[in-house]
Design a protein around this motif. Structure first.
Motif, short mmCIF file in Angstrom:
data_model
loop_
_atom_site.label_atom_id
_atom_site.label_comp_id
_atom_site.label_asym_id
_atom_site.label_seq_id
_atom_site.Cartn_x
_atom_site.Cartn_y
_atom_site.Cartn_z
N THR A 41 46.98 47.70 46.43
CA THR A 41 46.56 47.54 45.04
C THR A 41 47.76 47.10 44.21
O THR A 41 48.90 47.18 44.66
N GLY A 45 46.26 50.07 40.25
CA GLY A 45 45.25 50.53 41.20
C GLY A 45 44.14 49.54 41.49
O GLY A 45 43.17 49.87 42.16
N MET A 46 44.31 48.30 41.01
CA MET A 46 43.29 47.29 41.26
C MET A 46 43.53 46.65 42.64
O MET A 46 44.64 46.28 42.98
N THR A 47 42.46 46.53 43.40
CA THR A 47 42.51 46.03 44.77
C THR A 47 43.11 44.63 44.84
O THR A 47 42.81 43.77 44.02
N LEU A 105 44.21 39.33 42.77
CA LEU A 105 43.23 40.25 42.20
C LEU A 105 41.89 39.51 42.13
O LEU A 105 41.84 38.30 42.31
N PRO A 112 39.92 50.72 39.15
CA PRO A 112 40.64 51.02 40.38
C PRO A 112 39.68 51.49 41.48
O PRO A 112 38.75 52.25 41.21
N THR A 115 36.14 47.10 45.28
CA THR A 115 36.45 46.11 46.32
C THR A 115 35.35 45.06 46.38
O THR A 115 34.97 44.60 47.46
N THR A 126 39.87 42.05 51.52
CA THR A 126 40.65 43.16 51.00
C THR A 126 41.96 43.23 51.79
O THR A 126 41.94 43.16 53.02
#
Length: 130
Positions: A41, A45-47, A105, A112, A115, A126
């Motif tokens: 991430t 906290g963003m994938t 992103l 967060p 996916t 991912t």
């Protein structure tokens, strides 16, 4: 009372399924356990995702692609660290890469742990620690 306990238990289970594990690249990249996998991430906290049309050390997502899939841009003073390297983009920016693969992103992830970009067009994946 029972409802409050159930709501509290549900909230705790959400945190248990998406817990931060490690910091890398000076905190610019982190890991979070999502669905039993250690997912990369950004600092929020963003994938993060990889793109099949890239190559090791080469970012090929520009223009409309980069609007939908913003590159995980590195600060000007960023330094490579272990499996995390920097890739020069044609616009003069640098993007974080994992094992040479540029990271991005996905504009449709809203919080967060999301996916929703996994397998978009069968070319976005991912970014998982391997």
């Amino acid at each position: 009372m029972k409802l409050a306990l159930l709501v509290g238990a549900a909230a705790l289970s959400l945190f248990a399924t998406a817990a931060f594990a490690e910091d890398y690249a000076g905190g610019a990249v982190k890991t979070m356990e999502i669905g039993g996998k250690e997912v990369l991430t950004d600092a929020k906290g963003m994938t993060l995702y990889t793109f099949d049309k890239d190559a090791v050390g080469v970012s090929n997502c520009y223009d409309k692609c980069a609007v939908a899939w913003p590159p995980a841009l590195a600060a000007a003073d960023a330094k490579p660290e272990g499996d995390f390297t920097l890739v020069d983009r044609t616009d003069g920016t640098k993007v974080w890469a994992y094992k040479g693969w540029p990271l991005y992103l996905w504009i449709k992830d809203t919080k967060p742990g999301d996916t929703t970009g996994d397998m978009v067009g069968e070319v976005w994946h991912t970014a998982i620690v391997k």
